[in-house]
Structure formats: structure tokens, C-alpha cells
Motif scaffolding. Structure first.
Motif, PDB file in Angstrom:
ATOM      1  N   GLU A 138      86.469  66.397   3.121  1.00 48.99           N
ATOM      2  CA  GLU A 138      85.362  67.131   3.733  1.00 48.99           C
ATOM      3  C   GLU A 138      85.025  66.541   5.101  1.00 48.99           C
ATOM      4  N   THR A 139      84.995  65.229   5.164  1.00 48.33           N
ATOM      5  CA  THR A 139      84.685  64.559   6.429  1.00 48.33           C
ATOM      6  C   THR A 139      85.790  64.790   7.451  1.00 48.33           C
ATOM      7  N   ARG A 140      87.037  64.647   7.022  1.00 40.44           N
ATOM      8  CA  ARG A 140      88.160  64.913   7.942  1.00 40.44           C
ATOM      9  C   ARG A 140      88.098  66.341   8.490  1.00 40.44           C
ATOM     10  N   ASN A 141      87.881  67.304   7.600  1.00 39.41           N
ATOM     11  CA  ASN A 141      87.806  68.698   8.027  1.00 39.41           C
ATOM     12  C   ASN A 141      86.618  68.931   8.953  1.00 39.41           C
ATOM     13  N   LEU A 201      85.381  66.878  10.977  1.00 37.10           N
ATOM     14  CA  LEU A 201      85.636  66.225  12.261  1.00 37.10           C
ATOM     15  C   LEU A 201      86.863  66.783  12.978  1.00 37.10           C
ATOM     16  N   SER A 202      87.424  67.859  12.456  1.00 28.83           N
ATOM     17  CA  SER A 202      88.680  68.377  13.010  1.00 28.83           C
ATOM     18  C   SER A 202      88.580  68.714  14.490  1.00 28.83           C
ATOM     19  N   ILE A 203      87.458  69.200  14.926  1.00 29.58           N
ATOM     20  CA  ILE A 203      87.308  69.558  16.337  1.00 29.58           C
ATOM     21  C   ILE A 203      87.249  68.317  17.226  1.00 29.58           C
ATOM     22  N   VAL A 204      86.798  67.194  16.665  1.00 38.22           N
ATOM     23  CA  VAL A 204      86.669  65.949  17.411  1.00 38.22           C
ATOM     24  C   VAL A 204      88.026  65.274  17.604  1.00 38.22           C
ATOM     25  N   ARG A 205      88.912  65.476  16.660  1.00 41.86           N
ATOM     26  CA  ARG A 205      90.251  64.874  16.678  1.00 41.86           C
ATOM     27  C   ARG A 205      90.204  63.364  16.914  1.00 41.86           C
ATOM     28  N   PRO A 206      89.649  62.639  15.950  1.00 49.49           N
ATOM     29  CA  PRO A 206      89.557  61.186  16.137  1.00 49.49           C
ATOM     30  C   PRO A 206      90.925  60.532  16.250  1.00 49.49           C
ATOM     31  N   LYS A 207      90.986  59.515  17.080  1.00 46.75           N
ATOM     32  CA  LYS A 207      92.230  58.759  17.267  1.00 46.75           C
ATOM     33  C   LYS A 207      92.538  57.921  16.027  1.00 46.75           C
ATOM     34  N   SER A 208      91.481  57.452  15.359  1.00 48.97           N
ATOM     35  CA  SER A 208      91.666  56.750  14.090  1.00 48.97           C
ATOM     36  C   SER A 208      90.549  57.156  13.133  1.00 48.97           C
ATOM     37  N   PHE A 209      90.870  57.122  11.848  1.00 54.47           N
ATOM     38  CA  PHE A 209      89.927  57.521  10.801  1.00 54.47           C
ATOM     39  C   PHE A 209      90.124  56.569   9.637  1.00 54.47           C
ATOM     40  N   ASN A 210      89.231  55.609   9.508  1.00 49.39           N
ATOM     41  CA  ASN A 210      89.318  54.612   8.449  1.00 49.39           C
ATOM     42  C   ASN A 210      88.245  54.870   7.407  1.00 49.39           C
ATOM     43  N   VAL A 211      88.629  54.766   6.127  1.00 48.69           N
ATOM     44  CA  VAL A 211      87.695  55.006   5.042  1.00 48.69           C
ATOM     45  C   VAL A 211      87.826  53.907   4.003  1.00 48.69           C
ATOM     46  N   ARG A 212      86.722  53.375   3.601  1.00 53.80           N
ATOM     47  CA  ARG A 212      86.673  52.458   2.459  1.00 53.80           C
ATOM     48  C   ARG A 212      86.424  53.327   1.235  1.00 53.80           C
ATOM     49  N   GLU A 213      87.370  53.391   0.350  1.00 52.97           N
ATOM     50  CA  GLU A 213      87.289  54.295  -0.807  1.00 52.97           C
ATOM     51  C   GLU A 213      86.541  53.642  -1.968  1.00 52.97           C
ATOM     52  N   GLU A 214      85.314  53.261  -1.677  1.00 55.50           N
ATOM     53  CA  GLU A 214      84.418  52.664  -2.681  1.00 55.50           C
ATOM     54  C   GLU A 214      83.089  53.399  -2.617  1.00 55.50           C
ATOM     55  N   VAL A 215      82.393  53.427  -3.731  1.00 55.67           N
ATOM     56  CA  VAL A 215      81.067  54.041  -3.776  1.00 55.67           C
ATOM     57  C   VAL A 215      80.031  52.947  -3.539  1.00 55.67           C
ATOM     58  N   GLY A 216      79.161  53.185  -2.586  1.00 56.68           N
ATOM     59  CA  GLY A 216      78.074  52.266  -2.308  1.00 56.68           C
ATOM     60  C   GLY A 216      78.487  51.022  -1.547  1.00 56.68           C
ATOM     61  N   ILE A 217      77.469  50.326  -1.041  1.00 54.58           N
ATOM     62  CA  ILE A 217      77.639  49.038  -0.366  1.00 54.58           C
ATOM     63  C   ILE A 217      76.631  48.084  -0.993  1.00 54.58           C
ATOM     64  N   ASN A 218      77.117  46.968  -1.464  1.00 57.00           N
ATOM     65  CA  ASN A 218      76.262  45.945  -2.060  1.00 57.00           C
ATOM     66  C   ASN A 218      76.220  44.730  -1.139  1.00 57.00           C
ATOM     67  N   HIS A 268      81.956  72.174   6.298  1.00 57.71           N
ATOM     68  CA  HIS A 268      83.099  71.574   5.608  1.00 57.71           C
ATOM     69  C   HIS A 268      82.654  70.599   4.515  1.00 57.71           C
ATOM     70  N   HIS A 269      81.417  70.144   4.598  1.00 59.38           N
ATOM     71  CA  HIS A 269      80.889  69.212   3.598  1.00 59.38           C
ATOM     72  C   HIS A 269      80.382  69.995   2.390  1.00 59.38           C
ATOM     73  N   VAL A 270      81.319  70.569   1.664  1.00 60.32           N
ATOM     74  CA  VAL A 270      81.017  71.462   0.544  1.00 60.32           C
ATOM     75  C   VAL A 270      80.166  70.760  -0.517  1.00 60.32           C
ATOM     76  N   SER A 271      80.437  69.498  -0.793  1.00 65.01           N
ATOM     77  CA  SER A 271      79.683  68.781  -1.827  1.00 65.01           C
ATOM     78  C   SER A 271      78.213  68.600  -1.452  1.00 65.01           C
ATOM     79  N   GLN A 272      77.874  68.797  -0.191  1.00 65.65           N
ATOM     80  CA  GLN A 272      76.504  68.605   0.282  1.00 65.65           C
ATOM     81  C   GLN A 272      75.789  69.920   0.590  1.00 65.65           C
ATOM     82  N   ARG A 273      76.463  71.032   0.381  1.00 68.02           N
ATOM     83  CA  ARG A 273      75.947  72.319   0.867  1.00 68.02           C
ATOM     84  C   ARG A 273      74.613  72.749   0.282  1.00 68.02           C
TER      85      ARG A 273
END
Length: 178
Positions: free
Chosen positions: A25-28, A30-47, A134-139
Motif C-alpha cells: 500500500e505504501t509503495r503504491n 508513493l508511486s508518483i514520488v518514485r523514491p530512489k530507495s525504499f527501506n522497510v522494517r517488517e516488524e510491528v511496533g517500536i519498543n 492506495h492505503h486500502v487498510s486505512q480507508r
């Protein structure tokens, strides 16, 4: 401009939409922005226990991308995860010549004091709304509805300065190389 995105969490602990599906959803979105890099931490939450590891990751990202400007949540936010992200980014950028702007978001508290504005015309606002869809889960969230998004971007500053819409930021620091 070269744009680099770094997402530190799939969402908050306890949020049923905090899944790997949010990455696409985030990638889609941001499609118009075309980021040079896209890094994701695939964890839920920050402790608190994640801070040292995430700080090292962000410092490495800053060293690799050498940004002139970082956009981040501010410290005056009611969302604990956003406050964690702000603290991590500021620690990672503490000795760097990088401007930092904190962006307006629905969870800002009353201490958020925008002092940097970027005008948006009607077409740009419609494009932003289209990308946010594009953020369908948040609609179903009230702040993702197009009427709310438009009102959120119509601040007193838009009326005073004859702007239809604007993005509002609070400056943390601005560094100009002249």
C-alpha cells in the motif's frame, strides 16, 4: 530531488492492519514520488528495546543517502510510535548537516506550531488524495476521507496568504549551504 523512504514499523502493536500488506500500500501510494530507495522494517511496533538497533540502521541510512532534508513526525504527537520515530531520527541526525522538518499529521497535539508552509493547488490536492487511496487498510479511518484531507490542508494560513491548500511543517532546524 532524490527521495529516500525509510519505514520503521508495519504499524502499531494492537493494530489489526499492521501487516506486511501495508508495505505494498505504501509503495503504491508513493508511486508518483518514485523514491530512489525504499527501506522497510517488517516488524510491528517500536519498543524501547529496539532503539539501539534502529538507531544504527538509521545512522547507516543517513550515511548512505546523505540527505539535505529529513521529513519526520514531531515530538508533539499523541501517537507513541510517532514520538519514538522522531527521537530515533533526531538521534541519528544529531551531528549531521541536515535540515529537519516535522510534518502536520492528525495526531499532532496542540503544541505543534507550524512555521513552514508549502502551497498546494487543487490538482496537487486531488493527486495527494488519489495516492492516499492506495492505503486500502486505512480507508475507513475518518482522517483518510477526502473531505477531511481537504479540510486538514485548509489552515488559517491558507486564508491569510490566499492559498487554497498547504502542507504545514514545524521547523526543527534548517541548514543552508551558501
Amino acid at each position: 530531488a532524490s527521495i529516500h523512504i525509510h519505514v520503521l514499523s508495519l504499524g502499531s502493536l494492537g493494530d489489526s492492519s499492521a501487516t506486511v500488506g501495508r508495505i505494498s500500500e505504501t509503495r503504491n501510494g508513493l508511486s508518483i514520488v518514485r523514491p530512489k530507495s525504499f527501506n522497510v522494517r517488517e516488524e510491528v511496533g517500536i519498543n524501547e528495546t529496539d532503539f539501539h538497533e534502529l538507531l544504527q540502521v538509521l545512522e547507516a541510512t543517513i550515511d548512505q543517502t546523505k540527505p539535505d532534508l529529513i521529513l519526520v513526525h514531531g515530538p508533539n504527537d499523541t501517537h507513541q510510535q510517532h514520538i519514538h520515530v522522531h527521537r530515533l531520527v533526531m538521534a541519528a541526525a544529531r551531528r549531521q548537516k541536515i535540515s529537519v522538518l516535522q510534518y502536520a499529521i492528525v495526531s499532532n497535539d496542540l503544541n505543534f506550531r507550524p512555521n513552514f508552509f508549502v502551497e498546494l493547488n487543487t490538482e496537487e490536492m486531488e493527486l495527494k488524495i488519489e495516492q492516499l487511496r492506495h492505503h486500502v487498510s486505512q480507508r475507513d479511518k475518518f482522517y483518510m476521507q477526502s473531505d477531511y484531507i481537504k479540510k486538514f490542508h485548509q489552515r488559517p494560513y491558507t486564508l491569510i496568504h490566499d492559498m487554497e491548500y498547504c502542507e504545514a511543517f514545524e521547523t526543527n532546524r534548517i541548514i543552508l549551504a551558501i
